[in-house]
Design a protein around this motif. Structure first.
Motif, mmCIF file in Angstrom:
data_model
loop_
_atom_site.group_PDB
_atom_site.id
_atom_site.type_symbol
_atom_site.label_atom_id
_atom_site.label_comp_id
_atom_site.label_asym_id
_atom_site.label_seq_id
_atom_site.Cartn_x
_atom_site.Cartn_y
_atom_site.Cartn_z
ATOM 1 N N THR A 1 -6.907 29.508 -10.624
ATOM 2 C CA THR A 1 -7.145 31.170 -10.577
ATOM 3 C C THR A 1 -5.916 31.841 -10.745
ATOM 4 O O THR A 1 -5.488 32.698 -10.000
ATOM 5 C CB THR A 1 -7.848 31.804 -9.105
ATOM 6 O OG1 THR A 1 -7.216 31.064 -8.025
ATOM 7 C CG2 THR A 1 -9.137 31.269 -8.822
ATOM 8 N N VAL A 2 -5.109 31.495 -11.899
ATOM 9 C CA VAL A 2 -4.005 32.183 -12.269
ATOM 10 C C VAL A 2 -4.154 33.186 -12.729
ATOM 11 O O VAL A 2 -4.918 33.583 -13.745
ATOM 12 C CB VAL A 2 -3.212 31.211 -13.150
ATOM 13 C CG1 VAL A 2 -2.226 31.852 -13.866
ATOM 14 C CG2 VAL A 2 -2.596 29.889 -12.276
ATOM 15 N N SER A 3 -3.425 34.526 -12.380
ATOM 16 C CA SER A 3 -3.279 35.861 -12.996
ATOM 17 C C SER A 3 -1.936 36.149 -13.271
ATOM 18 O O SER A 3 -0.987 35.840 -12.698
ATOM 19 C CB SER A 3 -3.809 36.749 -12.194
ATOM 20 O OG SER A 3 -5.101 36.722 -11.832
ATOM 21 N N VAL A 4 -1.611 36.768 -14.621
ATOM 22 C CA VAL A 4 -0.283 37.316 -14.707
ATOM 23 C C VAL A 4 -0.538 38.631 -15.362
ATOM 24 O O VAL A 4 -1.476 38.969 -16.065
ATOM 25 C CB VAL A 4 0.307 36.565 -16.123
ATOM 26 C CG1 VAL A 4 1.555 37.163 -16.613
ATOM 27 C CG2 VAL A 4 0.432 35.020 -15.587
ATOM 28 N N GLN A 5 0.158 39.782 -14.935
ATOM 29 C CA GLN A 5 0.087 41.108 -14.947
ATOM 30 C C GLN A 5 1.298 41.261 -15.668
ATOM 31 O O GLN A 5 2.530 41.408 -15.272
ATOM 32 C CB GLN A 5 0.056 41.767 -13.960
ATOM 33 C CG GLN A 5 -0.145 43.015 -13.942
ATOM 34 C CD GLN A 5 -1.788 43.755 -14.007
ATOM 35 O OE1 GLN A 5 -2.450 43.054 -13.355
ATOM 36 N NE2 GLN A 5 -1.997 44.845 -14.536
ATOM 37 N N PHE A 6 1.341 42.063 -17.042
ATOM 38 C CA PHE A 6 2.498 42.618 -17.651
ATOM 39 C C PHE A 6 2.254 44.187 -17.618
ATOM 40 O O PHE A 6 1.563 44.751 -18.333
ATOM 41 C CB PHE A 6 2.576 42.236 -19.116
ATOM 42 C CG PHE A 6 2.815 40.922 -19.498
ATOM 43 C CD1 PHE A 6 3.845 40.231 -18.743
ATOM 44 C CD2 PHE A 6 2.121 40.112 -20.282
ATOM 45 C CE1 PHE A 6 3.962 38.554 -18.930
ATOM 46 C CE2 PHE A 6 2.266 38.792 -20.394
ATOM 47 C CZ PHE A 6 3.161 38.098 -19.884
ATOM 48 N N ALA A 7 3.163 44.705 -16.749
ATOM 49 C CA ALA A 7 3.007 46.269 -16.552
ATOM 50 C C ALA A 7 1.613 46.739 -16.369
ATOM 51 O O ALA A 7 0.805 46.110 -15.405
ATOM 52 C CB ALA A 7 3.738 46.944 -17.757
ATOM 53 N N ALA B 1 -7.430 35.454 -13.583
ATOM 54 C CA ALA B 1 -8.251 34.312 -12.651
ATOM 55 C C ALA B 1 -8.590 33.286 -13.454
ATOM 56 O O ALA B 1 -9.716 32.523 -13.398
ATOM 57 C CB ALA B 1 -9.235 35.021 -11.890
ATOM 58 N N VAL B 2 -7.991 32.576 -14.253
ATOM 59 C CA VAL B 2 -8.126 31.420 -15.057
ATOM 60 C C VAL B 2 -8.031 30.214 -14.251
ATOM 61 O O VAL B 2 -7.014 30.009 -13.370
ATOM 62 C CB VAL B 2 -7.218 31.523 -16.229
ATOM 63 C CG1 VAL B 2 -7.308 30.125 -17.157
ATOM 64 C CG2 VAL B 2 -7.467 32.743 -17.315
ATOM 65 N N SER B 3 -8.841 29.375 -14.285
ATOM 66 C CA SER B 3 -9.034 28.030 -13.696
ATOM 67 C C SER B 3 -9.115 27.036 -14.665
ATOM 68 O O SER B 3 -9.901 27.149 -15.570
ATOM 69 C CB SER B 3 -9.656 27.966 -12.603
ATOM 70 O OG SER B 3 -9.525 28.730 -11.306
ATOM 71 N N LEU B 4 -8.249 25.808 -14.639
ATOM 72 C CA LEU B 4 -8.439 24.932 -15.842
ATOM 73 C C LEU B 4 -7.738 23.547 -15.017
ATOM 74 O O LEU B 4 -6.740 23.667 -14.435
ATOM 75 C CB LEU B 4 -7.676 25.382 -16.967
ATOM 76 C CG LEU B 4 -7.536 24.371 -17.981
ATOM 77 C CD1 LEU B 4 -8.659 23.775 -18.432
ATOM 78 C CD2 LEU B 4 -6.441 24.907 -19.115
ATOM 79 N N THR B 5 -8.294 22.389 -15.272
ATOM 80 C CA THR B 5 -7.690 21.124 -14.980
ATOM 81 C C THR B 5 -7.654 20.118 -16.120
ATOM 82 O O THR B 5 -8.319 20.215 -16.764
ATOM 83 C CB THR B 5 -8.648 20.448 -13.806
ATOM 84 O OG1 THR B 5 -8.902 21.386 -12.590
ATOM 85 C CG2 THR B 5 -7.995 19.080 -13.306
#
Lengths: 304, 299
Positions: A73-79, A86-90
């Motif tokens: 559940t990765v999120s990256v916010q630019f400004a 919420a991306v999940s991947l294995t």
């Protein structure tokens, strides 16, 4: 002093400790555990010692290559922009996963996030259960993750050989081992003739191959390729990818690949992961993803 | 003097001065190519080594050991400036680093003025340095020949270090593309510390000969060397280590050459001619003699 005959990333491998009451009796399992990066060297030492004592009732068995790269559940916010939501991947070792999606959907950002190039706003990333998110890029690299960039980023003033050697040295190899590995890798990618030329003097297609050689030299468990065939014509990209697949299958590394060439992606990948506006809209085997209405809508436009 | 004699004189003087310039330029360029930081406090490493020579001169410590201590102190100062001043601003705008280097430079110069002396201090050199030696029909200061040999040996060692050792390859990779090197597993802090250490070492060696030429040390002793080094890396090509060395030698040969060819009443304007030539070089090769291909800011 013990000189290791080979070095291999054993993190994530499973260790079984077996005990035998006498050298001829059948062994019984007394414990098992997962090796973390720190213990990997110790384990090798133990197994070497065990093998050294004749008639030792204990066996240590290593089951290697069970590691996975887990994006949770990765999120990256630019400004104001949520580039990843919420991306999940294995990614398992030995599998090829295609990361696709329209321009600006967050594919490159995901690779940047994994490699520590951009900070995560939320979520975690693990390699075989060990958290790597938040570590500086060079520490993440030491967990066996290598990437290439969409635009070629070679060490231009270094020779072809030195580019690959630098990568091996950076991964902790000795000078001599690095040179040996670099020569072998150039051989595999048909670049041996160019070893003494500076990277910037190579033709474009060979620069692309050199990028991959540099990423592959230490047989990393995970390889993240951002449009490795960009700018190549069809036959060049076919030959590059054939070399690549051969190496990936032989080394058993997990490959995450971004490309816009659907023909190639469909042929190459075991699994696809589709992003749109930073969100996962589909994942699964190539055929089902191609039939997914959300994917078709994302690429061709239209209501979902 | 006949042409052959002149040529020998020009070659030896040019190599001697150019070697020093090249070492300085390399020290400055090594840090610049990795951090995109023009470290103007680099000149103050020469100050540190110079004042060490001056302060230890009255003691009974043998000259060569004093030289060793001076060089070591320059290297240590270089590492400390990185640790204390530059590391906290590493991820900031490159201009912040530039301003930091000016601040550091002013701080060290004023500390020297305040705690040592505002006046030039004599640094007596041993006979080995001041004696003259005859080659053909020409006399040379032994100091020039020693500096020539030392700088050529040091350059050769540096090349061997940069091409043959693990750290050296890491440094060159980082100098080419720092981010990529980190993504391949190069430890950023270690490589930067190494760059500053080598940079300080080179400044220390240069300081010995620079102060040896002038015979005195002042608080602004580093100003000219750092300027020359900066010009050398600009004409050589910002970010290219080879370019820095070539730029250094070129400046050395030009400087000495102008001394020969200019009529005596124009000699006072030697610097004007020198920098005029530099401008000409840049007009034809704006990115320097060896363009590193990465003159734009890093993303």
């Amino acid at each position: 002093m013990l000189v290791p005959l080979f070095t291999y990333d054993l993190s994530g491998s499973t260790v079984l400790r077996l005990s035998m009451s006498s050298p001829r009796s059948s062994p019984t399992l007394c414990s098992y555990s997962t090796v973390n990066a720190k213990d990997a060297k110790t384990i090798i030492l133990i197994s070497v010692l065990c093998c050294g004592c004749r008639g030792s009732p204990d066996l240590v068995i290593l089951i290697a290559m069970t590691n996975s790269l887990q994006i949770d559940t990765v999120s990256v916010q630019f400004a104001g922009l949520r580039a990843l939501d919420a991306v999940s991947l294995t990614l398992q070792r030995g599998e090829i996963v295609g990361l696709i999606g329209p321009n600006g959907s967050g594919k490159t950002t995901l690779i940047n996030a994994i490699t520590g190039y951009v900070p995560l706003t939320n979520g975690q990333i693990y390699v075989s259960g060990r958290r790597i998110s938040g570590l500086p890029p060079h520490r993440i690299a030491h967990h066996g993750i290598r990437r290439t960039f969409q635009t070629i980023r070679l060490f231009k003033q270094l020779t072809t050989l030195e580019n690959v050697e630098a990568a091996a040295v950076a991964a902790g190899q000795s000078r001599r081992a690095a040179s040996k590995l670099a020569h072998a890798t150039l051989e595999r990618l048909a670049l041996s003739d160019r070893a003494r030329q500076t990277a910037e003097s190579l033709p474009y297609g060979e620069q692309r191959r050199l990028e991959i050689a540099r990423a592959l030299v230490t047989a990393p468990p995970f390889l993240l390729l951002d449009e490795p065939a960009a700018g190549l014509n069809e036959s060049e990209s076919d030959s590059l990818l054939n070399i690549l697949i051969g190496i990936v299958r032989a080394d058993g590394c997990g490959l995450l690949i971004i490309d816009h060439d659907m023909r190639l992606i469909m042929r190459l990948c075991d699994r696809l992961h589709v992003l749109n506006y930073g969100r996962t809209i589909a994942e699964g085997d190539p055929a089902s993803v191609r039939a997914n209405p959300d994917v078709i809508a994302a690429y061709l436009g239209g209501r979902r | 003097m006949d042409a052959g004699t002149l040529l020998v004189q020009w070659l030896i003087s040019g190599l001697s001065l150019g070697g020093l310039y090249a070492l300085m330029a390399l020290g400055l360029s090594l840090v610049y190519s990795i951090l995109r930081l023009v470290n103007f406090a680099y000149g103050e490493l020469i100050l540190v080594a110079g004042y060490t020579l001056f302060l230890l001169n009255p003691t009974p410590i043998p000259f060569l050991i004093v030289v060793g201590i001076a060089i070591a102190l320059a290297a240590i100062t270089s590492i400390l400036t990185e640790r204390i001043a530059f590391r906290p601003v590493r991820s900031a705008d490159p201009n912040t680093g530039l301003i930091t280097s000016f601040a550091l430079s002013a701080l060290l110069q004023n500390a020297a003025l305040l705690f040592i002396s505002p006046r030039p201090q004599g640094v007596p050199m041993p006979a080995l340095f001041t004696d003259n030696v005859r080659i053909g029909a020409v006399f040379f200061a032994q100091r020039d020949l020693i500096s020539l040999v030392v700088s050529l040996v040091l350059l050769a060692l540096l090349v061997a270090f940069l091409t043959r050792t693990r750290l050296g390859i890491g440094l060159r990779a980082a100098a080419d593309d720092f981010t990529m090197a980190c993504l391949l597993g190069v430890n950023a802090s270690r490589i930067i510390a190494a760059a500053f250490a080598i940079s300080g070492l080179l400044a220390g060696v240069v300081a010995i000969f620079w102060v040896g030429r002038v015979g005195t040390v002042t608080a602004d002793v580093g100003t000219t060397p750092v300027l020359v080094a900066f010009v050398a890396i600009v004409i050589g090509g910002m970010g290219s280590l080879t370019g820095a060395a070539i730029g250094g030698f070129l400046l050395g040969f030009l400087n000495v050459g102008l001394q020969f060819v200019l009529p005596s009443d124009l000699l006072a304007f030697r610097q004007a001619f020198l920098f005029g030539i530099v401008i000409l070089v840049l007009l034809f090769r704006p990115a320097g003699l060896i363009a590193s291909g990465r003159t734009v800011d890093r993303v």
